[in-house]
Design an enzyme around this catalytic site. Structure first.
Site, PDB file in Angstrom:
ATOM      1  N   GLU A  34      -8.070 -13.323  -8.757  1.00  0.00           N
ATOM      2  CA  GLU A  34      -8.960 -13.911  -9.767  1.00  0.00           C
ATOM      3  C   GLU A  34     -10.164 -13.001  -9.960  1.00  0.00           C
ATOM      4  O   GLU A  34     -10.829 -12.629  -9.008  1.00  0.00           O
ATOM      5  CB  GLU A  34      -9.398 -15.322  -9.336  1.00  0.00           C
ATOM      6  CG  GLU A  34     -10.441 -15.972 -10.227  1.00  0.00           C
ATOM      7  CD  GLU A  34     -10.064 -16.037 -11.706  1.00  0.00           C
ATOM      8  OE1 GLU A  34      -9.044 -16.646 -12.046  1.00  0.00           O
ATOM      9  OE2 GLU A  34     -10.802 -15.438 -12.545  1.00  0.00           O
ATOM     10  N   LEU A  39     -13.062 -20.243  -9.191  1.00  0.00           N
ATOM     11  CA  LEU A  39     -11.654 -20.546  -9.441  1.00  0.00           C
ATOM     12  C   LEU A  39     -11.557 -21.656 -10.498  1.00  0.00           C
ATOM     13  O   LEU A  39     -12.505 -22.401 -10.715  1.00  0.00           O
ATOM     14  CB  LEU A  39     -10.986 -21.011  -8.139  1.00  0.00           C
ATOM     15  CG  LEU A  39     -11.010 -20.016  -6.970  1.00  0.00           C
ATOM     16  CD1 LEU A  39     -10.374 -20.640  -5.723  1.00  0.00           C
ATOM     17  CD2 LEU A  39     -10.278 -18.719  -7.332  1.00  0.00           C
ATOM     18  N   CYS A  43     -10.073 -23.800 -18.271  1.00  0.00           N
ATOM     19  CA  CYS A  43     -10.011 -25.265 -18.289  1.00  0.00           C
ATOM     20  C   CYS A  43     -11.139 -25.871 -17.460  1.00  0.00           C
ATOM     21  O   CYS A  43     -11.910 -26.682 -17.955  1.00  0.00           O
ATOM     22  CB  CYS A  43      -8.649 -25.699 -17.758  1.00  0.00           C
ATOM     23  SG  CYS A  43      -8.489 -27.465 -17.604  1.00  0.00           S
ATOM     24  N   GLU A 203     -13.145 -25.724 -42.339  1.00  0.00           N
ATOM     25  CA  GLU A 203     -11.755 -25.451 -41.934  1.00  0.00           C
ATOM     26  C   GLU A 203     -11.033 -24.750 -43.087  1.00  0.00           C
ATOM     27  O   GLU A 203     -11.085 -25.205 -44.224  1.00  0.00           O
ATOM     28  CB  GLU A 203     -11.056 -26.767 -41.573  1.00  0.00           C
ATOM     29  CG  GLU A 203      -9.563 -26.682 -41.398  1.00  0.00           C
ATOM     30  CD  GLU A 203      -9.104 -25.690 -40.324  1.00  0.00           C
ATOM     31  OE1 GLU A 203      -9.594 -25.766 -39.191  1.00  0.00           O
ATOM     32  OE2 GLU A 203      -8.269 -24.810 -40.653  1.00  0.00           O
ATOM     33  N   VAL A 237     -15.059 -19.090 -44.583  1.00  0.00           N
ATOM     34  CA  VAL A 237     -16.378 -18.553 -44.233  1.00  0.00           C
ATOM     35  C   VAL A 237     -16.443 -17.110 -44.721  1.00  0.00           C
ATOM     36  O   VAL A 237     -15.634 -16.271 -44.333  1.00  0.00           O
ATOM     37  CB  VAL A 237     -16.614 -18.632 -42.709  1.00  0.00           C
ATOM     38  CG1 VAL A 237     -17.853 -17.858 -42.303  1.00  0.00           C
ATOM     39  CG2 VAL A 237     -16.718 -20.079 -42.276  1.00  0.00           C
ATOM     40  N   ARG A 271      -7.600 -18.963 -30.095  1.00  0.00           N
ATOM     41  CA  ARG A 271      -7.714 -18.230 -28.841  1.00  0.00           C
ATOM     42  C   ARG A 271      -6.907 -16.949 -28.914  1.00  0.00           C
ATOM     43  O   ARG A 271      -5.933 -16.866 -29.662  1.00  0.00           O
ATOM     44  CB  ARG A 271      -7.174 -19.092 -27.688  1.00  0.00           C
ATOM     45  CG  ARG A 271      -7.679 -20.516 -27.679  1.00  0.00           C
ATOM     46  CD  ARG A 271      -9.005 -20.692 -27.045  1.00  0.00           C
ATOM     47  NE  ARG A 271      -9.071 -20.238 -25.676  1.00  0.00           N
ATOM     48  CZ  ARG A 271     -10.238 -20.041 -25.028  1.00  0.00           C
ATOM     49  NH1 ARG A 271     -11.396 -20.234 -25.626  1.00  0.00           N
ATOM     50  NH2 ARG A 271     -10.228 -19.646 -23.778  1.00  0.00           N
ATOM     51  N   HIS A 444      -1.304 -58.099 -20.598  1.00  0.00           N
ATOM     52  CA  HIS A 444      -2.150 -58.627 -21.679  1.00  0.00           C
ATOM     53  C   HIS A 444      -3.494 -59.051 -21.111  1.00  0.00           C
ATOM     54  O   HIS A 444      -3.530 -59.668 -20.047  1.00  0.00           O
ATOM     55  CB  HIS A 444      -1.461 -59.826 -22.318  1.00  0.00           C
ATOM     56  CG  HIS A 444      -2.294 -60.482 -23.374  1.00  0.00           C
ATOM     57  ND1 HIS A 444      -2.502 -59.905 -24.613  1.00  0.00           N
ATOM     58  CD2 HIS A 444      -3.003 -61.648 -23.373  1.00  0.00           C
ATOM     59  CE1 HIS A 444      -3.278 -60.703 -25.332  1.00  0.00           C
ATOM     60  NE2 HIS A 444      -3.609 -61.763 -24.605  1.00  0.00           N
TER      61      HIS A 444
HETATM   62  C1  LIG Z   1     -13.442 -25.788 -25.168  1.00  0.00           C
HETATM   63  C2  LIG Z   1     -12.026 -25.974 -24.691  1.00  0.00           C
HETATM   64  C3  LIG Z   1     -11.578 -27.257 -24.375  1.00  0.00           C
HETATM   65  C4  LIG Z   1     -10.282 -27.442 -23.921  1.00  0.00           C
HETATM   66  N1  LIG Z   1      -9.878 -28.703 -23.630  1.00  0.00           N
HETATM   67  C5  LIG Z   1      -8.603 -28.909 -23.213  1.00  0.00           C
HETATM   68  C6  LIG Z   1      -8.167 -30.217 -22.857  1.00  0.00           C
HETATM   69  O1  LIG Z   1      -8.920 -31.180 -22.920  1.00  0.00           O
HETATM   70  N2  LIG Z   1      -6.899 -30.362 -22.431  1.00  0.00           N
HETATM   71  C7  LIG Z   1      -6.040 -29.303 -22.348  1.00  0.00           C
HETATM   72  O2  LIG Z   1      -4.883 -29.493 -21.963  1.00  0.00           O
HETATM   73  N3  LIG Z   1      -6.431 -28.055 -22.667  1.00  0.00           N
HETATM   74  C8  LIG Z   1      -7.689 -27.835 -23.091  1.00  0.00           C
HETATM   75  N4  LIG Z   1      -8.102 -26.563 -23.387  1.00  0.00           N
HETATM   76  C9  LIG Z   1      -7.142 -25.456 -23.225  1.00  0.00           C
HETATM   77  C10 LIG Z   1      -7.036 -25.066 -21.748  1.00  0.00           C
HETATM   78  O3  LIG Z   1      -8.311 -24.731 -21.261  1.00  0.00           O
HETATM   79  C11 LIG Z   1      -6.079 -23.896 -21.591  1.00  0.00           C
HETATM   80  O4  LIG Z   1      -4.849 -24.207 -22.201  1.00  0.00           O
HETATM   81  C12 LIG Z   1      -5.844 -23.604 -20.112  1.00  0.00           C
HETATM   82  O5  LIG Z   1      -7.046 -23.297 -19.456  1.00  0.00           O
HETATM   83  C13 LIG Z   1      -4.869 -22.434 -19.962  1.00  0.00           C
HETATM   84  O6  LIG Z   1      -4.637 -22.232 -18.614  1.00  0.00           O
HETATM   85  P1  LIG Z   1      -4.208 -20.806 -18.035  1.00  0.00           P
HETATM   86  O7  LIG Z   1      -3.958 -21.043 -16.581  1.00  0.00           O
HETATM   87  O8  LIG Z   1      -3.127 -20.247 -18.863  1.00  0.00           O
HETATM   88  O9  LIG Z   1      -5.455 -19.850 -18.258  1.00  0.00           O
HETATM   89  P2  LIG Z   1      -7.015 -19.951 -18.017  1.00  0.00           P
HETATM   90  O10 LIG Z   1      -7.460 -21.328 -17.733  1.00  0.00           O
HETATM   91  O11 LIG Z   1      -7.638 -19.247 -19.162  1.00  0.00           O
HETATM   92  O12 LIG Z   1      -7.226 -19.115 -16.681  1.00  0.00           O
HETATM   93  C14 LIG Z   1      -6.944 -17.777 -16.605  1.00  0.00           C
HETATM   94  C15 LIG Z   1      -7.650 -17.199 -15.396  1.00  0.00           C
HETATM   95  O13 LIG Z   1      -7.207 -15.866 -15.216  1.00  0.00           O
HETATM   96  C16 LIG Z   1      -8.306 -15.034 -14.889  1.00  0.00           C
HETATM   97  N5  LIG Z   1      -7.958 -13.671 -15.275  1.00  0.00           N
HETATM   98  C17 LIG Z   1      -7.724 -13.201 -16.529  1.00  0.00           C
HETATM   99  N6  LIG Z   1      -7.338 -11.906 -16.470  1.00  0.00           N
HETATM  100  C18 LIG Z   1      -7.315 -11.562 -15.167  1.00  0.00           C
HETATM  101  C19 LIG Z   1      -6.968 -10.371 -14.476  1.00  0.00           C
HETATM  102  N7  LIG Z   1      -6.500  -9.317 -15.119  1.00  0.00           N
HETATM  103  N8  LIG Z   1      -7.101 -10.364 -13.126  1.00  0.00           N
HETATM  104  C20 LIG Z   1      -7.536 -11.459 -12.453  1.00  0.00           C
HETATM  105  N9  LIG Z   1      -7.850 -12.620 -13.063  1.00  0.00           N
HETATM  106  C21 LIG Z   1      -7.723 -12.674 -14.401  1.00  0.00           C
HETATM  107  C22 LIG Z   1      -9.447 -15.621 -15.689  1.00  0.00           C
HETATM  108  O14 LIG Z   1     -10.685 -15.240 -15.157  1.00  0.00           O
HETATM  109  C23 LIG Z   1      -9.160 -17.116 -15.549  1.00  0.00           C
HETATM  110  O15 LIG Z   1      -9.769 -17.648 -14.405  1.00  0.00           O
HETATM  111  C24 LIG Z   1      -9.406 -26.334 -23.806  1.00  0.00           C
HETATM  112  C25 LIG Z   1      -9.852 -25.049 -24.115  1.00  0.00           C
HETATM  113  C26 LIG Z   1     -11.144 -24.875 -24.545  1.00  0.00           C
HETATM  114  C27 LIG Z   1     -11.616 -23.485 -24.857  1.00  0.00           C
END
Ligand SMILES: Cc1cc2nc3c(=O)[nH]c(=O)nc-3n(C[C@H](O)[C@H](O)[C@H](O)COP(=O)(O)OP(=O)(O)OC[C@H]3O[C@@H](n4cnc5c(N)ncnc54)[C@H](O)[C@@H]3O)c2cc1C
Length: 465
Positions: A34, A39, A43, A203, A237, A271, A444
């Site tokens: 990481e 950690l 999310c 939008e 925009v 994203r 209920h």
């Molecule tokens: C504002 C916002 C609200 C959201 N709300 C929701 C919700 O309510 N419910 C939902 O289901 N989803 C939600 N999402 C989407 C959700 O956050 C993502 O789908 C989810 O975090 C993806 O998980 P992931 O494990 O793929 O990656 P991430 O959570 O993005 O984690 C990736 C990790 O990898 C690390 N990393 C990246 N590159 C490297 C590298 N080369 N070496 C080491 N570490 C690295 C990063 O630092 C990070 O810690 C939201 C997103 C946003 C932006």
């Protein structure tokens, strides 16, 4: 090789950390690389968890403001923004520690640094304590995503914000233009409007939550407008310019241009995958515009390399999808009989007010796919529990196949629908029909009875409406 690990996971988001715990439970010697200090990924740190904490604070504010409706008058309601943010951070920190604790408990090693695939099970890690190489029998890439920016625009910490910077602002913005009406855009609109901001949503597509069932988008737009949010759809925009103070956003819509002055603008236009620099070119994994192609077991084109979460091509960018993909990938590695990913059964939840949730096909998509469709619908205004809560907006819509009532999709807007959707997801997973829900006894008075009566409605047998 003495130090070879069974599995190295790059990224500790909901994809990576869940995969790591399951791998350890199934006996794999596992490490997680990481790059961030904390950690939990997007999310936990800047996505799902902080936004839902702010949304819950906005819900509470709503309750106090509307206390009079329940015979409880709350005079002089004050929002202490720094305390709202402190509480949100407290929740995030608690769960940062929670992931650290779970890693220790399951003997998952944490390796700090930026991981880069070198091919053949090797990963170079550039960390705060120098560089090292890690060797693993299997690798899961779970590097997640970052906010996409509009061309030529750069986020700053004051006026042009993404989901990261907006969590750092020191006060509730007096006015904000939100660019993009996906889940992130409407959730922040719902937070700030309810805390008193003037909110404009712009939008480009013809409707807000463009991927939702059309009726849901329409109902949400009606409700957000009623709350005082200005919404421009089919709008582009043209220019974002910093001013002193604030920002100017020029928008064109139907051939006309208008300029909005706001204190801040939030760019929530989607994203982009974090795959730059991760060394995919050193592998046989195929990519599509930066996203990694996998099969339904999360295997890439490179032997023993899996990809999960937001970086996977053509799949929903959701935390729970990432987590299940991690479990499926680890199941493959361990030779366990895990089912392949079925994206038809991945729910989508948006925690604005009113909440929105869905699973499976929209009515339009079901018809496009050639299904003969029967719809069941039930409005919350006919639900006694919704009346108790004074939350009667919205409805539940079930999209079913005509002949056997197989559930093809469910679309909900209204109170606690992000919780109610789970029942339909489970029914779909068990190949359930509307009839199965119709003969399931629901307690209920509950909001879940609205799901029951939507199922009755598929057979024109609604009891309560
Ligand atoms: C504002 C916002 C609200 C959201 N709300 C929701 C919700 O309510 N419910 C939902 O289901 N989803 C939600 N999402 C989407 C959700 O956050 C993502 O789908 C989810 O975090 C993806 O998980 P992931 O494990 O793929 O990656 P991430 O959570 O993005 O984690 C990736 C990790 O990898 C690390 N990393 C990246 N590159 C490297 C590298 N080369 N070496 C080491 N570490 C690295 C990063 O630092 C990070 O810690 C939201 C997103 C946003 C932006």
């Amino acid at each position: 090789m003495a130090n070879e690990l069974d599995l190295v996971i790059v990224g500790s988001g909901p994809g990576g950390y869940v995969a790591a715990i399951r791998a350890a439970q199934w006996g794999l010697k596992t490490a997680v690389v990481e790059k961030d200090d904390r950690l939990g990924g997007t999310c936990l740190n800047v996505g799902c968890i902080p936004t839902k904490s702010l949304l819950f604070a906005a819900d509470l504010h709503d309750y106090f403001r509307r206390g009079k409706d329940f015979g409880i008058e709350c005079a002089d309601i004050k929002v202490q923004w720094d305390a709202v943010v402190a509480r949100e951070q407290q929740v995030v920190r608690k769960h940062n520690k929670g992931v650290e604790f779970l890693f220790r408990k399951h003997k998952v090693e944490t390796i700090r640094g930026f991981g880069r695939l070198q091919g053949k099970g090797r990963i170079a890690v550039a960390g705060p304590d120098g560089n090292r190489e890690v060797i693993a029998k299997n690798i899961i890439l779970a590097t997640g995503s970052e906010a996409r920016m509009l061309p030529g625009l750069e986020a700053d910490s004051e006026r042009i914000l993404t989901n990261r910077e907006i969590l750092e602002i020191k006060s509730i913005p007096k006015s904000i233009v939100i660019i993009g009406a996906g889940a992130v855009g409407v959730e922040f609109a719902s937070v700030y409007r309810r805390f008193g901001s003037e909110v404009v949503i712009v939008e480009m597509l013809p409707r807000i939550l463009p991927l939702a069932d059309e009726e849901i988008s329409k109902e949400l737009e009606r409700s957000l407008k009623k709350q005082g949010i200005q919404i421009l759809t089919g709008a582009k925009v043209e220019r974002v310019q910093k001013k002193d103070p604030g920002v100017e956003v020029e928008v064109s819509q139907n051939g006309k241009s208008q300029v909005f002055h706001a204190h801040e603008t939030l760019v929530a236009v989607g994203r982009k995958p974090n795959t730059d620099g991760v060394g995919l070119e050193n592998t046989k994994a195929e990519t599509d515009r930066g996203y990694v192609k996998t099969d339904k077991f999360m295997k890439t084109g490179e032997p023993n390399l899996y990809a999960i979460g937001d970086i996977v091509a053509g799949t929903p960018q959701l935390a729970h999808a990432a987590s299940m993909e991690g479990i499926v990938a680890v199941g493959q590695i361990c030779g366990k009989p895990v089912p392949p990913m079925n994206y038809r059964h991945v729910p989508d939840a948006v925690y604005c007010e009113p909440q929105v949730a869905s699973v499976g096909l929209s009515e339009a998509k079901a018809r496009e796919a050639g299904h003969k469709v029967k719809i069941g619908k039930f409005p919350f205004k006919a639900s006694s529990k919704a009346s108790i809560l004074n939350a009667e907006e919205g409805f539940i819509k079930l999209v079913c196949e005509e002949k056997y009532g197989e559930i093809l999709g469910a679309h909900m807007i209204g109170p606690s629908v992000t919780e109610l959707i789970a029942e339909v997801v489970m029914a779909m997973r068990l190949d359930g029909t509307a009839e199965d829900i119709m003969y399931t006894v629901h307690a209920h008075p509950t909001l879940a009875e609205a799901v029951f009566d939507a199922a009755n409605s598929v057979y024109s047998l609604t009891i309560n409406a």
